[in-house]
Scaffold this motif. Structure first.
Motif, PDB file in Angstrom:
ATOM      1  N   LEU A   1       0.852  -1.194   0.000  1.00 12.11           N
ATOM      2  CA  LEU A   1       0.000   0.000   0.000  1.00 12.11           C
ATOM      3  C   LEU A   1       0.880   1.233   0.000  1.00 12.11           C
ATOM      4  N   ARG A   2       0.398   2.279  -0.650  1.00 11.44           N
ATOM      5  CA  ARG A   2       1.191   3.505  -0.721  1.00 11.44           C
ATOM      6  C   ARG A   2       0.344   4.688  -0.278  1.00 11.44           C
ATOM      7  N   ASN A   3       0.955   5.499   0.551  1.00 12.88           N
ATOM      8  CA  ASN A   3       0.342   6.751   0.975  1.00 12.88           C
ATOM      9  C   ASN A   3       1.005   7.864   0.174  1.00 12.88           C
ATOM     10  N   HIS A   4       0.274   8.441  -0.753  1.00 12.75           N
ATOM     11  CA  HIS A   4       0.891   9.417  -1.647  1.00 12.75           C
ATOM     12  C   HIS A   4       1.141  10.744  -0.952  1.00 12.75           C
ATOM     13  N   ASP A   5       0.347  11.066   0.080  1.00 11.03           N
ATOM     14  CA  ASP A   5       0.563  12.346   0.762  1.00 11.03           C
ATOM     15  C   ASP A   5       1.835  12.310   1.597  1.00 11.03           C
ATOM     16  N   GLY A   6       2.004  11.192   2.315  1.00 12.91           N
ATOM     17  CA  GLY A   6       3.182  11.110   3.166  1.00 12.91           C
ATOM     18  C   GLY A   6       4.351  10.418   2.508  1.00 12.91           C
ATOM     19  N   HIS A   7       4.185   9.987   1.257  1.00  7.80           N
ATOM     20  CA  HIS A   7       5.218   9.230   0.537  1.00  7.80           C
ATOM     21  C   HIS A   7       5.707   8.051   1.363  1.00  7.80           C
ATOM     22  N   ARG A   8       4.763   7.279   1.861  1.00  8.97           N
ATOM     23  CA  ARG A   8       5.137   6.124   2.678  1.00  8.97           C
ATOM     24  C   ARG A   8       4.545   4.868   2.068  1.00  8.97           C
ATOM     25  N   GLU A   9       5.240   3.784   2.262  1.00  7.84           N
ATOM     26  CA  GLU A   9       4.750   2.501   1.761  1.00  7.84           C
ATOM     27  C   GLU A   9       4.694   1.501   2.898  1.00  7.84           C
ATOM     28  N   LEU A  10       3.601   0.788   2.946  1.00  5.42           N
ATOM     29  CA  LEU A  10       3.416  -0.211   3.974  1.00  5.42           C
ATOM     30  C   LEU A  10       3.114  -1.541   3.292  1.00  5.42           C
ATOM     31  N   VAL A  11       3.854  -2.560   3.682  1.00  5.55           N
ATOM     32  CA  VAL A  11       3.674  -3.888   3.095  1.00  5.55           C
ATOM     33  C   VAL A  11       2.994  -4.763   4.128  1.00  5.55           C
ATOM     34  N   ILE A  12       1.833  -5.285   3.765  1.00  3.67           N
ATOM     35  CA  ILE A  12       1.072  -6.126   4.678  1.00  3.67           C
ATOM     36  C   ILE A  12       1.265  -7.575   4.259  1.00  3.67           C
ATOM     37  N   LYS A  13       1.650  -8.406   5.195  1.00  2.00           N
ATOM     38  CA  LYS A  13       1.795  -9.827   4.902  1.00  2.00           C
ATOM     39  C   LYS A  13       0.726 -10.587   5.673  1.00  2.00           C
ATOM     40  N   SER A  14       0.152 -11.552   4.983  1.00  2.00           N
ATOM     41  CA  SER A  14      -0.880 -12.346   5.623  1.00  2.00           C
ATOM     42  C   SER A  14      -0.709 -13.777   5.166  1.00  2.00           C
ATOM     43  N   PHE A  15      -0.872 -14.713   6.071  1.00  2.00           N
ATOM     44  CA  PHE A  15      -0.593 -16.111   5.733  1.00  2.00           C
ATOM     45  C   PHE A  15      -1.880 -16.913   5.707  1.00  2.00           C
ATOM     46  N   ILE A  16      -1.996 -17.753   4.675  1.00  4.90           N
ATOM     47  CA  ILE A  16      -3.132 -18.669   4.619  1.00  4.90           C
ATOM     48  C   ILE A  16      -2.600 -20.085   4.428  1.00  4.90           C
ATOM     49  N   ASP A  17      -3.456 -21.025   4.777  1.00  5.49           N
ATOM     50  CA  ASP A  17      -3.063 -22.430   4.744  1.00  5.49           C
ATOM     51  C   ASP A  17      -2.900 -22.877   3.294  1.00  5.49           C
ATOM     52  N   ARG A  18      -1.909 -23.723   3.064  1.00  5.21           N
ATOM     53  CA  ARG A  18      -1.633 -24.133   1.692  1.00  5.21           C
ATOM     54  C   ARG A  18      -2.651 -25.164   1.199  1.00  5.21           C
ATOM     55  N   GLU A  19      -3.125 -25.987   2.106  1.00  2.00           N
ATOM     56  CA  GLU A  19      -4.078 -27.014   1.691  1.00  2.00           C
ATOM     57  C   GLU A  19      -5.449 -26.403   1.418  1.00  2.00           C
ATOM     58  N   HIS A  20      -5.795 -25.391   2.184  1.00  2.00           N
ATOM     59  CA  HIS A  20      -7.112 -24.763   2.040  1.00  2.00           C
ATOM     60  C   HIS A  20      -6.870 -23.318   1.624  1.00  2.00           C
ATOM     61  N   ALA A  21      -6.532 -23.120   0.355  1.00  2.00           N
ATOM     62  CA  ALA A  21      -6.045 -21.811  -0.099  1.00  2.00           C
ATOM     63  C   ALA A  21      -7.210 -20.909  -0.473  1.00  2.00           C
ATOM     64  N   VAL A  22      -7.879 -20.391   0.525  1.00  2.00           N
ATOM     65  CA  VAL A  22      -8.987 -19.470   0.293  1.00  2.00           C
ATOM     66  C   VAL A  22      -8.683 -18.196   1.057  1.00  2.00           C
ATOM     67  N   ALA A  23      -8.805 -17.053   0.375  1.00  2.00           N
ATOM     68  CA  ALA A  23      -8.532 -15.777   1.029  1.00  2.00           C
ATOM     69  C   ALA A  23      -9.692 -14.837   0.773  1.00  2.00           C
ATOM     70  N   ASP A  24      -9.745 -13.772   1.553  1.00  2.00           N
ATOM     71  CA  ASP A  24     -10.823 -12.801   1.387  1.00  2.00           C
ATOM     72  C   ASP A  24     -10.541 -11.905   0.199  1.00  2.00           C
ATOM     73  N   SER A  25     -11.576 -11.653  -0.571  1.00  2.00           N
ATOM     74  CA  SER A  25     -11.420 -10.781  -1.733  1.00  2.00           C
ATOM     75  C   SER A  25     -11.465  -9.319  -1.303  1.00  2.00           C
ATOM     76  N   ILE A  26     -10.657  -8.495  -1.958  1.00  2.00           N
ATOM     77  CA  ILE A  26     -10.660  -7.064  -1.641  1.00  2.00           C
ATOM     78  C   ILE A  26     -11.046  -6.249  -2.868  1.00  2.00           C
ATOM     79  N   HIS A  27     -11.812  -6.858  -3.787  1.00  2.00           N
ATOM     80  CA  HIS A  27     -12.164  -6.111  -4.990  1.00  2.00           C
ATOM     81  C   HIS A  27     -13.095  -4.951  -4.686  1.00  2.00           C
ATOM     82  N   HIS A  28     -13.757  -4.952  -3.520  1.00  2.00           N
ATOM     83  CA  HIS A  28     -14.628  -3.828  -3.184  1.00  2.00           C
ATOM     84  C   HIS A  28     -13.823  -2.633  -2.679  1.00  2.00           C
TER      85      HIS A  28
END
Lengths: 174, 232
Positions: A70-97
């Protein structure tokens, strides 16, 4: 960035804060709180730009790491979010909204890693691999070389050193 | 650079067409009719179901004249399949200027008769290549540029890149290099012109003659075959 992390700590179970540069930091979050954190960062902390969404296959730990930059254009900052999901049950939440273009990333991740994002529009449509029938090719347990040998045929190779070959063909009298 | 199998156009061992249904009821269909099974039911009649025909040669003096004319008007299909297509741009400029060879880029397959495969070919591109190649008016010629089109090049272990293009469409001239310089591409085009004048650039006839072989190879790779069997 440390200040931002401490503010986030009051609301979310963020962990593994890592400041890589002055304006670039990494944090991890459990996958249940991911969409909530992204919404908060976008609407309250001004991280309005999803610069990249990608996936890392940790085969040995049997989990996928979803990475959101993610990038904050006003503050020129970048934040990297890491999230782990199970490999056997590879379902994650959609963020298309939250970001419209996330649907393209999610479509690609579905195709290349076999992740599933329920609700993401057009996720199962083929993008690059039309008519692909094998396992998802970017998973690390996919044997690229063997798939290639099974499907595509080699040309018989002849080796010739450039120097000797040019001498033989162009200047045979020397 | 030259492919030496044009000297004798032998029909290869043809794989049997497993899709052909012997029980034809319509009077105009026989075992040579293309079935277009990949298309939806209602679209099968939209496309021609005839096979490509081998072009019959004229008497030698007329054929020589035709070959001279063909060699002097090679129009390139502007379909850049890989990084090799970049080499076409300097060829068009004043420094190399391929228009003095009678060559020009054309925007549609119908107007072109030279297909330049510029580099690696993925499966998705191969579908478009096959369709474009079949839509081109004969006599048509194929030049494969870069090592990727010849033996896979740096994509030798890629999961989605074919390693040799001549299993899927017939190739007249190969130009090696990664990338070849514009001079090398010019030399390749020159070689192609010599082959055409000698009457040896018979890629189109090869395709029509070994149609089942090429089609079986294409269908083995392209798993979702949703196009007509031959795109007239």
């Amino acid at each position: 960035m440390k200040q931002l992390y401490e503010m986030l700590c009051t609301q979310y179970h963020v962990y593994d804060f890592e400041q890589r540069q002055d304006r670039l930091a990494f944090v991890s979050i459990p996958s249940e709180q991911l969409v909530s954190l992204l919404t908060c960062l976008r609407d309250i902390y001004g991280f309005s730009h999803l610069a990249l969404m990608t996936c890392v296959d940790w085969l040995e730990e049997s989990r996928f790491q979803l990475t959101y930059i993610l990038r904050n254009h006003d503050g020129h900052r970048e934040l990297v979010i890491k999230s782990f999901i199970d490999r056997e049950h590879a379902v994650a939440d959609s963020i298309h909204h939250l970001w419209q273009h996330a649907r393209v990333y999610q479509r690609e991740l579905h195709e290349m890693f076999g992740l599933s994002f329920p609700g993401s529009p057009g996720m199962t449509e083929p993008m690059i691999l039309e008519g692909w029938q094998g396992p998802p090719p970017m998973r690390r347990d996919f044997d690229t070389l063997r798939y290639c040998e099974d499907n595509y045929s080699n040309r018989d190779r002849t080796h010739s050193e450039p120097e000797a070959h040019m001498k033989a063909t162009m200047y045979p009298e020397d | 650079m030259e492919k030496d199998k044009f000297d004798d156009l032998e029909v290869m061992d043809l794989p049997t067409d497993e899709e052909s249904d012997p029980g034809f009821t319509e009077w105009r269909k026989d075992e040579k009719t293309l079935l277009n099974m990949g298309l939806p039911e209602e679209e099968r009649d939209w496309f021609c179901d005839a096979r490509p025909q081998v072009h019959k040669k004229s008497p030698k003096i007329i054929e020589d004249f035709l070959n001279w004319a063909r060699a002097e008007s090679l129009w390139i299909l502007a379909f850049g399949t890989g990084c090799g297509a970049i080499e076409l741009r300097p060829l068009l400029t004043a420094r190399y200027d391929i228009s003095r060879l009678g060559m020009a880029p054309r925007p549609t397959p119908r107007q072109a008769n030279l297909f330049m495969i510029g580099g690696y070919v993925s499966i998705k591109t191969l579908k478009r290549i096959v369709r474009s190649y079949e839509q081109m008016q004969g006599p048509k010629f194929v030049v494969a540029v870069c090592s990727c089109a010849i033996n896979g090049g740096m994509y030798w272990d890629s999961y989605n890149t074919v390693k040799r293009i001549d299993e899927y469409i017939p190739v007249d001239v190969y130009i090696t290099g990664c990338m070849p310089r514009p001079e090398a591409v010019l030399a390749g085009f020159d070689r192609l012109k010599q082959l055409i004048r000698a009457g040896k650039a018979e890629g189109q006839n090869l395709y029509a003659q070994n149609f089942d072989y090429y089609k079986a190879n294409q269908k083995r790779i392209i798993k979702d075959w949703n196009m007509p069997d031959y795109n007239w």
